[in-house]
Design an enzyme around this catalytic site. Sequence first.
Site, mmCIF file in Angstrom:
data_model
loop_
_atom_site.group_PDB
_atom_site.id
_atom_site.type_symbol
_atom_site.label_atom_id
_atom_site.label_comp_id
_atom_site.label_asym_id
_atom_site.label_seq_id
_atom_site.Cartn_x
_atom_site.Cartn_y
_atom_site.Cartn_z
ATOM 1 C CE1 TYR A 114 -5.089 9.986 0.809
ATOM 2 C CE2 TYR A 114 -5.180 9.181 -0.923
ATOM 3 C CZ TYR A 114 -5.091 9.350 -0.037
ATOM 4 O OH TYR A 114 -4.731 8.613 0.762
ATOM 5 C CD1 TRP A 116 -0.627 8.559 -0.993
ATOM 6 C CD2 TRP A 116 1.516 7.550 -0.102
ATOM 7 N NE1 TRP A 116 -0.497 7.444 0.578
ATOM 8 C CE2 TRP A 116 0.794 6.558 0.591
ATOM 9 C CE3 TRP A 116 2.817 6.835 -0.124
ATOM 10 C CZ2 TRP A 116 0.571 5.618 1.278
ATOM 11 C CZ3 TRP A 116 3.226 5.976 0.667
ATOM 12 C CH2 TRP A 116 1.709 5.008 1.455
HETATM 13 N N1 LIG Z 1 -9.296 0.392 -6.925
HETATM 14 C C1 LIG Z 1 -8.609 0.765 -6.128
HETATM 15 N N2 LIG Z 1 -8.259 1.756 -5.853
HETATM 16 C C2 LIG Z 1 -6.818 2.824 -5.374
HETATM 17 C C3 LIG Z 1 -7.051 1.963 -4.268
HETATM 18 C C4 LIG Z 1 -6.976 0.031 -4.337
HETATM 19 O O1 LIG Z 1 -6.413 -0.012 -3.119
HETATM 20 N N3 LIG Z 1 -8.374 -0.214 -4.952
HETATM 21 N N4 LIG Z 1 -5.984 2.234 -3.071
HETATM 22 C C5 LIG Z 1 -6.387 3.265 -2.384
HETATM 23 C C6 LIG Z 1 -5.015 3.860 -1.663
HETATM 24 S S1 LIG Z 1 -4.552 2.913 -0.470
HETATM 25 C C7 LIG Z 1 -4.436 5.204 -2.141
HETATM 26 S S2 LIG Z 1 -2.820 5.839 -1.355
HETATM 27 C C8 LIG Z 1 -4.514 6.359 -3.612
HETATM 28 C C9 LIG Z 1 -3.120 6.456 -3.995
HETATM 29 O O2 LIG Z 1 -3.941 7.275 -4.822
HETATM 30 P P1 LIG Z 1 -2.473 8.876 -5.268
HETATM 31 O O3 LIG Z 1 -1.409 8.646 -4.140
HETATM 32 O O4 LIG Z 1 -3.716 9.799 -5.479
HETATM 33 O O5 LIG Z 1 -1.913 8.105 -6.222
HETATM 34 P P2 LIG Z 1 -0.559 8.451 -7.090
HETATM 35 O O6 LIG Z 1 -0.023 7.521 -7.962
HETATM 36 O O7 LIG Z 1 0.689 7.631 -5.767
HETATM 37 O O8 LIG Z 1 -0.558 10.312 -6.910
HETATM 38 C C10 LIG Z 1 0.366 10.392 -6.494
HETATM 39 C C11 LIG Z 1 0.822 11.582 -8.172
HETATM 40 O O9 LIG Z 1 1.775 12.145 -7.290
HETATM 41 C C12 LIG Z 1 2.653 12.412 -8.078
HETATM 42 N N5 LIG Z 1 3.686 12.953 -7.260
HETATM 43 C C13 LIG Z 1 5.075 12.512 -7.090
HETATM 44 N N6 LIG Z 1 5.992 13.698 -6.788
HETATM 45 C C14 LIG Z 1 5.900 14.679 -6.479
HETATM 46 C C15 LIG Z 1 6.026 16.282 -6.160
HETATM 47 O O10 LIG Z 1 6.963 16.178 -5.456
HETATM 48 N N7 LIG Z 1 4.967 17.223 -6.587
HETATM 49 C C16 LIG Z 1 3.898 17.171 -7.260
HETATM 50 N N8 LIG Z 1 3.248 17.881 -7.409
HETATM 51 N N9 LIG Z 1 3.694 15.990 -7.536
HETATM 52 C C17 LIG Z 1 4.087 14.740 -7.671
HETATM 53 C C18 LIG Z 1 2.843 11.743 -8.843
HETATM 54 O O11 LIG Z 1 3.206 12.034 -10.368
HETATM 55 C C19 LIG Z 1 1.719 11.214 -8.743
HETATM 56 O O12 LIG Z 1 0.877 12.431 -10.431
HETATM 57 O O13 LIG Z 1 -5.349 4.783 -4.637
HETATM 58 C C20 LIG Z 1 -5.840 4.422 -3.907
HETATM 59 N N10 LIG Z 1 -7.294 3.842 -5.176
HETATM 60 N N1 LIG Z 2 4.430 -2.370 -3.803
HETATM 61 C C1 LIG Z 2 3.887 -1.364 -3.124
HETATM 62 N N2 LIG Z 2 3.581 -1.290 -1.753
HETATM 63 C C2 LIG Z 2 2.299 -0.531 -1.010
HETATM 64 C C3 LIG Z 2 1.855 0.399 -2.329
HETATM 65 C C4 LIG Z 2 1.724 0.698 -3.709
HETATM 66 O O1 LIG Z 2 1.631 1.263 -4.772
HETATM 67 N N3 LIG Z 2 2.861 -0.592 -4.198
HETATM 68 N N4 LIG Z 2 0.763 1.200 -1.594
HETATM 69 C C5 LIG Z 2 0.470 1.348 -0.608
HETATM 70 C C6 LIG Z 2 -0.858 1.716 0.194
HETATM 71 S S1 LIG Z 2 -0.999 3.876 -0.323
HETATM 72 C C7 LIG Z 2 -1.321 1.475 1.289
HETATM 73 S S2 LIG Z 2 -2.917 1.826 1.591
HETATM 74 C C8 LIG Z 2 -1.339 -0.150 1.303
HETATM 75 C C9 LIG Z 2 -2.284 -0.882 1.744
HETATM 76 O O2 LIG Z 2 -2.631 -2.056 1.694
HETATM 77 P P1 LIG Z 2 -3.342 -2.777 1.992
HETATM 78 O O3 LIG Z 2 -4.354 -2.792 1.602
HETATM 79 O O4 LIG Z 2 -2.574 -3.985 2.638
HETATM 80 O O5 LIG Z 2 -2.669 -3.718 -0.023
HETATM 81 P P2 LIG Z 2 -3.668 -4.556 -0.686
HETATM 82 O O6 LIG Z 2 -3.092 -4.735 -1.778
HETATM 83 O O7 LIG Z 2 -4.641 -3.102 -1.229
HETATM 84 O O8 LIG Z 2 -5.023 -5.854 -0.115
HETATM 85 C C10 LIG Z 2 -4.010 -6.339 0.744
HETATM 86 C C11 LIG Z 2 -4.766 -7.858 0.144
HETATM 87 O O9 LIG Z 2 -5.613 -8.208 0.520
HETATM 88 C C12 LIG Z 2 -6.528 -8.999 0.158
HETATM 89 N N5 LIG Z 2 -7.965 -8.854 0.503
HETATM 90 C C13 LIG Z 2 -8.443 -8.019 -0.738
HETATM 91 N N6 LIG Z 2 -9.727 -8.285 -0.512
HETATM 92 C C14 LIG Z 2 -9.814 -8.712 0.058
HETATM 93 C C15 LIG Z 2 -10.725 -9.879 1.540
HETATM 94 O O10 LIG Z 2 -12.618 -9.821 1.369
HETATM 95 N N7 LIG Z 2 -10.882 -10.132 2.598
HETATM 96 C C16 LIG Z 2 -9.608 -11.126 2.953
HETATM 97 N N8 LIG Z 2 -9.576 -11.420 3.584
HETATM 98 N N9 LIG Z 2 -8.586 -9.871 1.899
HETATM 99 C C17 LIG Z 2 -9.132 -9.647 1.212
HETATM 100 C C18 LIG Z 2 -6.543 -9.134 -1.136
HETATM 101 O O11 LIG Z 2 -5.830 -10.292 -2.228
HETATM 102 C C19 LIG Z 2 -5.034 -8.080 -1.335
HETATM 103 O O12 LIG Z 2 -4.026 -8.249 -2.347
HETATM 104 O O13 LIG Z 2 0.022 -0.494 0.406
HETATM 105 C C20 LIG Z 2 1.084 0.342 0.074
HETATM 106 N N10 LIG Z 2 1.821 -0.164 -0.384
HETATM 107 MO MO LIG Z 3 -2.783 4.016 0.694
#
Ligand SMILES: Nc1nc2c(c(=O)[nH]1)N[C@H]1C(S)=C(S)[C@@H](COP(=O)(O)OP(=O)(O)OC[C@H]3O[C@@H](n4cnc5c(=O)[nH]c(N)nc54)[C@H](O)[C@@H]3O)O[C@H]1N2
Ligand SMILES: Nc1nc2c(c(=O)[nH]1)N[C@H]1C(S)=C(S)[C@@H](COP(=O)(O)OP(=O)(O)OC[C@H]3O[C@@H](n4cnc5c(=O)[nH]c(N)nc54)[C@H](O)[C@@H]3O)O[C@H]1N2
Ligand SMILES: [Mo]
Length: 773
Positions: A114, A116
């Site tokens: 998994y 991004w």
């Molecule tokens: N506590 C907590 N944990 C969370 C979340 C949260 O809300 N709270 N959010 C979750 C969510 S929504 C997500 S999507 C995940 C994200 O988790 P990840 O998608 O695993 O996080 P990234 O840091 O985007 O990792 C992408 C990796 O791809 C590598 N990469 C970039 N370009 C390339 C390329 O061209 N080739 C290769 N081979 N690698 C490349 C980057 O260097 C990086 O190491 O985290 C989750 N974890």
């Molecule tokens: N800049 C930036 N943007 C991103 C990403 C990033 O890494 N950086 N990651 C992208 C990815 S992979 C994803 S999946 C999306 C995720 O998109 P979201 O899941 O919408 O984003 P989050 O920042 O995890 O959460 C949004 C807000 O939800 C609120 N929240 C948390 N828990 C609760 C709760 O129990 N109740 C209520 N009412 N609110 C709550 C928090 O205040 C938080 O700021 O974002 C994307 N956008």
């Molecule tokens: Mo995500």
Amino acid sequence: MSQPRRVPHCSHWGAYDLLVENDEIVGVEPSPLDPAPSPILRSVTAWLDPARRIKTPLVREGWLKARGRGGAGEGRGRERFVEVSWDQALALVNEEQARVREAHGPAAIFSGSYGWTSCGRFHHAQTLVKRWLNLAGGFTGHVDTYSYGAGPVILRHVLGGTDALTGRGTTLDAVARHAGTVVIVGALSGRTAQIEAGGLARRTLPRNIEALRKSGARIVHVSPLRDDVPADLGAEWWPIRPGTDAALLLGLAGEIVAAGREDADFLSRCTSGSELLLAHLRGEDDGRPKTAEWAAEITGLDAGAIRALARRFVETRSFVTLSWSLQRARFGEQPYWAGIALASVAGQIGLPGGGVGFGLGSTAGNGGPFGTGKAPSMTAGRNAIDSRIPVARICDMLENPGAPFTYEGETRPYPDVRMICWAGGNPFHHHQDLNRFARAWTRPETIVVQDPMFTATARRADIVLPASTSLERNDIAATSRSDSMIAMHRAVTPRWQARSDFEIFQELAERSGVREGFDEGLDEMGWLRRLYDESWAANRETLGVDGPSFDAFWEQGWCENPAREDHAYLAGFRADPEAEPLRTESGRIVLGSRTLAALAHDDCPAHAAWLAPEEWLGAPGAAERFHLVTQQPEGRLHSQLETGAASRDANKAHGREVATLNPGDAARLGVAEGDPVRLSNARGACLATARLSEAVRPGVAVLPTGAWWTPEAEGGLDLAGNPNVLTNDVPASAFSGGCAAYTCLVSVERASAPNQDAMARYDAEIAELVLAR
Ligand SMILES: Nc1nc2c(c(=O)[nH]1)N[C@H]1C(S)=C(S)[C@@H](COP(=O)(O)OP(=O)(O)OC[C@H]3O[C@@H](n4cnc5c(=O)[nH]c(N)nc54)[C@H](O)[C@@H]3O)O[C@H]1N2
Ligand SMILES: Nc1nc2c(c(=O)[nH]1)N[C@H]1C(S)=C(S)[C@@H](COP(=O)(O)OP(=O)(O)OC[C@H]3O[C@@H](n4cnc5c(=O)[nH]c(N)nc54)[C@H](O)[C@@H]3O)O[C@H]1N2
Ligand SMILES: [Mo]
């Protein structure tokens, strides 16, 4: 003086032009198409940072010595790496893949992988690793994502599909045009709308926010953080206790029912099982009517305001949107199902600008125009075996081979995984309870990690393969949530010994004897042309529209993709539920579920319900603790470009991650702005730098994700501020097994640690890790 070369490019954080001179990037300019370019553009050159790149293929010393003798996984993350040639590294990967497949079967190879990786749709590492392994015997994969696990599972069951969550539901322009009441649960924020999976050219959230502001609709914002919506939206802030939204939504629905204002016609025509839900709302099953007072006690909100909002929700055109974050929690199905229940009871689903939506603004394209045509993308092919886990259950899988797990009503055993191939993701960023995960990570015999950067995951691999970044190769950015495709021209030559993801897997496919099936005789530009042409051939056939030739697109740097807006989700179904039935157990919206009644999961009942999670502010002993909100970081994408300018400016102070607290709480703890603080619980501890803000509800601490894990010693205090040393690695429920990162309590105290730059320490550590050949 020569002019710099201008090169169109794109990342998940938007389209831009790179200015290139002598094989170096000398400038980055946002695309003129984009009204709201992301500040993360300023960090792009950090992709070429020599301190953080993997420069050559590497093999861990202890793995080389102990190969095949077991127990070697203990050295991961501690031992040094030996530089090897590409030939040696790929031969080792190929031999291990064949050995494990033959000795233990293909399910022993985990390639959920998994993450991004780059937004390019061709060099998409996760797709390419699967394409190779599909041809070479199969592998154990994953279902759903960390973004959403509980959400799509409950939506498939209740609404018959995930359109309302993936950006094909009611669009924000329609909400602004028609709605009189808008309830935003979670966020509607430019912070997350910087990002779109696959990249996009034009951001539409700013104009939709402006339209919403001008519309005169009453906007209620329910979140522990006031700045989850723009200040100029004019929203009323309801600072809810985290994890209690299902209680608020059921309380609103309960008030509507108690007043006899439910839409009986909608409930009988368009839903099934409503009698079960209504009995629960009236308290006939548990003796607790779901009143405003009931909801107020759980949520910490005002009962009078809840009752008034319930009235308004049936008197005006009303829309409720719930962020993806809401379901990234224990019982994460429930707020989503409760949102659907509220919108159904009020009879709003299927009306223009009314009803319910999920994740609007969670990414840039969700809630904006969505593609109606085909976006180019590489295909992984078909897996020869049927072996997969819910994505966030990886640690359970590694710890418990053979043990049963449940998903969408099915029970299966966890596979016995011996080899992991990870390309394009960073599990030591994204997974919860990292100290536990690191222990489970010692169990497989061989771990291969392919990334441009020396991440915490790469540090804990046996074989490390240096991928090039998107800047070093050609690709196409596109997504179903956008109205454009963008050409990603190669800007600079591959750095050090990096190779493109396609070249690496092409070579592995060659060694596995499946190269023909893998590359079909095409090279990089051949594939880009083919993927592009295939999209327009499909668009001609299904929509009768045509695009520019590949050469014209490549030259211009982008093209329009057919898209639509002003969409009312389920309008056709509402008009004639018999003619357009949903793919659910009843063909209608499921408010009381026969399937879930039969499954009898105690953490996902047969109707929407509020269940008290193990960790929340109402739990026994929680008074001295904080609910930890681990939101997406403002200045970067997850862990990517952590040392870049945007990340440092938005998310770091004194060389580590910033944690935000309410000033009242901080005063009680004796913490001042800029002080080092220690966040801890039974799972782990980390340092952060305190920031104080009235925009945070008391009792809540905010520590965004993405700091590079820098433990003092394995299992010890993390110096960088990675919140996943604290989060809980439990499933949302037995129904979905989704990620529950948001269900987390921590203690906070002032730390005595000196201010030390954790990023510099990380760089110094990886410099020490590599033994030159
Ligand atoms: N506590 C907590 N944990 C969370 C979340 C949260 O809300 N709270 N959010 C979750 C969510 S929504 C997500 S999507 C995940 C994200 O988790 P990840 O998608 O695993 O996080 P990234 O840091 O985007 O990792 C992408 C990796 O791809 C590598 N990469 C970039 N370009 C390339 C390329 O061209 N080739 C290769 N081979 N690698 C490349 C980057 O260097 C990086 O190491 O985290 C989750 N974890
Ligand atoms: N800049 C930036 N943007 C991103 C990403 C990033 O890494 N950086 N990651 C992208 C990815 S992979 C994803 S999946 C999306 C995720 O998109 P979201 O899941 O919408 O984003 P989050 O920042 O995890 O959460 C949004 C807000 O939800 C609120 N929240 C948390 N828990 C609760 C709760 O129990 N109740 C209520 N009412 N609110 C709550 C928090 O205040 C938080 O700021 O974002 C994307 N956008
Ligand atoms: Mo995500």
